[in-house]
Scaffold this active site. Structure first.
Site, PDB file in Angstrom:
ATOM      1  N   SER A 107       0.826  -1.206   0.000  1.00  0.00           N
ATOM      2  CA  SER A 107       0.000   0.000   0.000  1.00  0.00           C
ATOM      3  C   SER A 107       0.865   1.263   0.000  1.00  0.00           C
ATOM      4  CB  SER A 107      -0.887   0.004   1.246  1.00  0.00           C
ATOM      5  OG  SER A 107      -1.514   1.265   1.424  1.00  0.00           O
ATOM      6  N   TYR A 130      -3.100   5.434  -4.650  1.00  0.00           N
ATOM      7  CA  TYR A 130      -4.382   6.124  -4.612  1.00  0.00           C
ATOM      8  C   TYR A 130      -4.408   7.177  -5.717  1.00  0.00           C
ATOM      9  CZ  TYR A 130      -4.820   4.004  -0.004  1.00  0.00           C
ATOM     10  OH  TYR A 130      -4.891   3.107   1.032  1.00  0.00           O
ATOM     11  N   THR A 156      -6.176   2.253  -6.825  1.00  0.00           N
ATOM     12  CA  THR A 156      -7.423   2.247  -6.058  1.00  0.00           C
ATOM     13  C   THR A 156      -8.294   3.395  -6.526  1.00  0.00           C
ATOM     14  OG1 THR A 156      -6.435   1.201  -4.121  1.00  0.00           O
ATOM     15  CG2 THR A 156      -8.416   2.498  -3.748  1.00  0.00           C
ATOM     16  N   LYS A 252      -8.614  -1.242  -8.783  1.00  0.00           N
ATOM     17  CA  LYS A 252      -9.242  -1.811  -7.591  1.00  0.00           C
ATOM     18  C   LYS A 252     -10.372  -0.910  -7.101  1.00  0.00           C
ATOM     19  CE  LYS A 252      -8.134  -3.234  -2.830  1.00  0.00           C
ATOM     20  NZ  LYS A 252      -8.980  -2.272  -2.099  1.00  0.00           N
ATOM     21  N   HIS A 276     -13.889  -1.958  -1.002  1.00  0.00           N
ATOM     22  CA  HIS A 276     -12.915  -1.492  -0.013  1.00  0.00           C
ATOM     23  C   HIS A 276     -13.151  -2.156   1.341  1.00  0.00           C
ATOM     24  CE1 HIS A 276      -9.724   1.627  -0.201  1.00  0.00           C
ATOM     25  NE2 HIS A 276      -9.730   1.484   1.123  1.00  0.00           N
TER      26      HIS A 276
END
Length: 388
Positions: A107, A130, A156, A252, A276
């Protein structure tokens, strides 16, 4: 060494050994947590067809995800703050995944940096980003992932704005965490965890502190995170992010058939059907319930994976039988990590694999790639009783 037979065994150990604020961070959803709960409970509605008199020898769970060989079609999902569940947690999880032969996804909001994980592993891992407003930071972040040899970029797309998670607010869980007398007192009771954290230099967000403009220490991180996410995200911006990367791209956070079609159109190699983990839009349908409609919508135009709610090898099998080409575990491996470090992540993977392998045999297959909807008994209203 305790006897571990289920993911729930690891969860119970995790609850005892990890500080409450980090346990709650993993074991919670947004608002009423309806979607968080149904992500798992909806798997229970799917039944399996038992078959007999089938040769069960020579079984294999080996497969591929985005062209990469995997020991089973299960990847470790990107989870923020993993390095606070156990000291150097991202490194421990990545090593366990590497040894087992499944992908690990780091992440952006990890404690260990991209470089930390690359220096402590020998095989490429995946990196999650992100959709942030700071284009310069995004380009440098992606360049760092390339330099580290990451083999896929996971973007994401369901976190333009953060869902309200009541437990995190009450615990002061933010970036960085706001410690309270209560949380400090609880941490002092977690001796094993505390000794581990004292023994590492990695306690802050390694991909951000010292890399994002104006973020030179943990104290300046809070204001950056409050402004970082791109509320104006659209498909054009997603295409721009894809163009920054010259390798495999996975999107995602897809939970709608029309969005899945758009993801295929902009060139994603795979999509992850995900809400999520129930931490964004509470009241949304579970990932497994939305999977059939998305598969029907995109066909073979993009590889479809599933995330959210998987707690067993049987859950993995149900998702694969429904048509997913890969699955992700987040909380399941975090339970293991918080319970027993790297050894716990390996235990979680072993539990998932054993359940997948034995269930596959009992439904009459020797190869995980041969699973299909014929192996399931699906309720007539499983995809929903709602009208458009």
């Amino acid at each position: 060494m305790p006897v571990i037979t289920t993911i729930d065994d690891l969860k119970k150990l995790y609850a005892r050994r990890a500080p409450r604020m980090f346990y709650d961070y993993a074991e919670s959803g947004s608002w009423t947590e309806q979607t968080f709960r149904e992500n798992s409970s909806d798997f229970d509605q799917l039944r399996l067809r038992q078959r007999i008199a089938v040769d069960m020898t020579g079984r294999t769970t080996a497969s591929q995800m985005i062209g990469q060989d995997v020991a089973m079609p299960v990847a470790l999902a990107p989870v923020g703050l993993t390095g606070m569940q156990s000291a150097d947690g991202e490194i421990k999880a990545a090593r366990a995944a590497e040894e087992f032969g499944v992908p690990f996804t780091l992440s952006t909001m990890s404690i260990c940096s991209i470089e930390d994980v690359a220096e402590n592993t020998t095989k490429p891992f995946w990196f999650q980003v992100y959709t942030l407003k700071d284009d310069d930071f995004m380009r440098r972040l992606i360049a760092r992932a390339k330099d580290a040899g990451c083999s896929a970029l996971v973007i994401t797309v369901d976190l333009q704005i953060m869902g309200q998670r009541h437990k995190d607010l009450k615990n002061g869980l933010s970036a960085p965490p706001k410690l309270t007398v209560k949380s400090i007192a609880n941490m002092m009771t977690k001796v094993r965890w505390g000794l581990g954290m004292l023994g590492t230099k990695r306690r802050f967000f390694g991909n951000i502190v010292g890399h994002a403009a104006g973020v030179t220490d943990p104290g300046s991180l809070s204001s950056w995170t409050a402004e970082a996410f791109d509320h104006s995200l659209d498909w054009k911006r997603i295409e721009e992010l894809i163009s920054m990367w010259d390798g495999k791209v996975i999107l995602k956070g897809i939970l709608d058939a029309e969005d899945a079609k758009m993801a295929a159109k902009v060139g994603a190699d795979a999509i992850i059907v995900s809400n999520h983990g129930g931490r964004q839009l509470d009241g949304a349908l579970s990932s497994i319930r939305m999977l059939p409609a998305i598969l029907d919508a995109v066909g073979d135009s993009v590889e479809v994976h599933l995330d959210s709610g998987i707690r067993s090898g049987q859950d993995v099998l149900k998702a694969l039988a429904m048509g997913a080409k890969g699955t992700y575990i987040g909380r399941a491996f975090v339970y293991g990590l918080g319970a027993m470090g790297q050894e716990g992540v390996t235990a979680a993977l072993n539990v998932i694999h054993r359940e997948l392998d034995l269930t596959m045999a009992l439904v009459g297959h020797r190869d995980v790639k041969n699973l299909s909807r014929k192996d399931l008994l699906i309720p007539r209203d499983f995809e929903g009783r709602w009208q458009d």
